[in-house]
Design an enzyme around this catalytic site. Sequence first.
Site, short mmCIF file in Angstrom:
data_model
loop_
_atom_site.label_atom_id
_atom_site.label_comp_id
_atom_site.label_asym_id
_atom_site.label_seq_id
_atom_site.Cartn_x
_atom_site.Cartn_y
_atom_site.Cartn_z
N LYS A 195 40.76 37.05 35.93
CA LYS A 195 41.08 36.55 37.28
C LYS A 195 40.40 35.19 37.51
O LYS A 195 39.71 34.68 36.64
CB LYS A 195 40.68 37.58 38.34
CG LYS A 195 41.28 38.99 38.10
CD LYS A 195 42.77 39.03 38.41
CE LYS A 195 43.48 40.26 37.85
NZ LYS A 195 43.10 41.54 38.40
C1 LIG Z 1 43.43 42.98 38.50
C2 LIG Z 1 44.26 43.60 39.53
C3 LIG Z 1 43.86 44.75 40.22
C4 LIG Z 1 42.65 45.54 39.87
O1 LIG Z 1 41.48 44.82 39.76
P1 LIG Z 1 40.28 45.38 38.86
O2 LIG Z 1 39.15 44.48 39.24
O3 LIG Z 1 40.70 45.23 37.44
O4 LIG Z 1 40.04 46.79 39.23
C5 LIG Z 1 44.67 45.20 41.25
N1 LIG Z 1 45.82 44.61 41.55
C6 LIG Z 1 46.26 43.52 40.89
C7 LIG Z 1 47.55 42.89 41.30
C8 LIG Z 1 45.50 43.00 39.85
O5 LIG Z 1 45.96 41.94 39.17
#
Ligand SMILES: *Cc1c(COP(=O)(O)O)cnc(C)c1O
Length: 402
Positions: A195
């Site tokens: 991210k």
């Molecule tokens: C990455 C992501 C999540 C979950 O995040 P984590 O930190 O991996 O638990 C939820 N929704 C979307 C759209 C994501 O891309």
Amino acid sequence: MTHSARFLPYGRQTVEAEDVAAVVEVLESDHLTTGPAVARFERAFAEAVGAPYAVACSSGTAALHLALLALDPPEDAVCIVPALTFAATANAVRLCGRRVVFADVDPETALLGPAQLEAALARARGPVAAVLPVHYAGQPAPMAEIAEMVRDRGIRIVEDACHALGTRFRDRLGAATVGDGSRADLSCFSFHPVKTIACGEGGMVTTADPLLAERLRRLRSHGIERDPARFAERAAAFDAQGEPNPWYYELRELGLNYRLSDIHAALGASQLRKLDAFLAARRRLVATYDRLLAPLAPEIRPLGRVAGAEPGWHLYVVRIDFPALGIDRATVMRRLRERGIGSQVHYIPLHLQPLYRSRNPDPRLPGAERFYARCLSLPLFVGMTEQEVERVVEALREVCGL
Ligand SMILES: *Cc1c(COP(=O)(O)O)cnc(C)c1O
């Protein structure tokens, strides 16, 4: 490609010396968790997105789960989730014991729009407690329109902003930043290494509602209340002089340990200081992709664009007409990999997954299915060079026979 060219994953973190120093500082301090680094990260994050309150937690998944727990939907309620998202968006609803109604998405942008929401509302049996728009790839869902449709029906908005840290947009309500509390009741972010900023694992919920913020803090730490001002059991909580008993705390509701550690928070805060540079780098790479891919249309087209938005791009997604090219996606992905290029599919629509298909007699969702049939995410990360974008586009062109 030469043998020396490095492998390009679809996404990865950028961790530099100052990030390492920030983590080491916490490791050498008194608090590895429940210390001051978490509150510092929360304050900086709230400021970065313009939110009144920010509550850190252990992941984006935890953020979504906490957000829905804090809303405490009625037991027979359903929540509307776009089918084209990561599993966690829908799983959070199920983890709260509520049912999911999948909405279709616009096949150009993969976003939940008013038409798809209207259809999902019409299909929902039982009261609808919340809708969870997902800002796919970093582009904003049409929040003003969604808000207009749900407000007077008592439906809350929990936005999955895991892709959209730093996304700004303008709509009929004016200018906004994703997560600023102006469009959604609760906004959920992830700091997984792919991210925009990385904690390792980490998440954040932002809101403009002080009561929701208070509840999120309680729920992320077992449901325990430690603020004497909020103790309900006066006789047990306070001594004869009216001082709070030093050992006392109150278990007020069923919560979890979804805390973010100070180690992770220090990394997050250090990364956040570079947010503007990270966003600028991502936007530059996206512009280069757009320019270099233009000649490959119509067989290969970028994601449809949202007008009036300045996305904090998480993914660079193309839509490929595989049948027209006479090649399937698996072959394209394998041949890209042979050339040192990672790619990924975001996402397999959730209504097609065994967990949901078995209990969800949802109709076909043609927008999500059409998007899924074409999409491919190409490498996009801050440490990538313009030459590497060229390398990816050239490899894709060659593999697709264009
Ligand atoms: C990455 C992501 C999540 C979950 O995040 P984590 O930190 O991996 O638990 C939820 N929704 C979307 C759209 C994501 O891309």
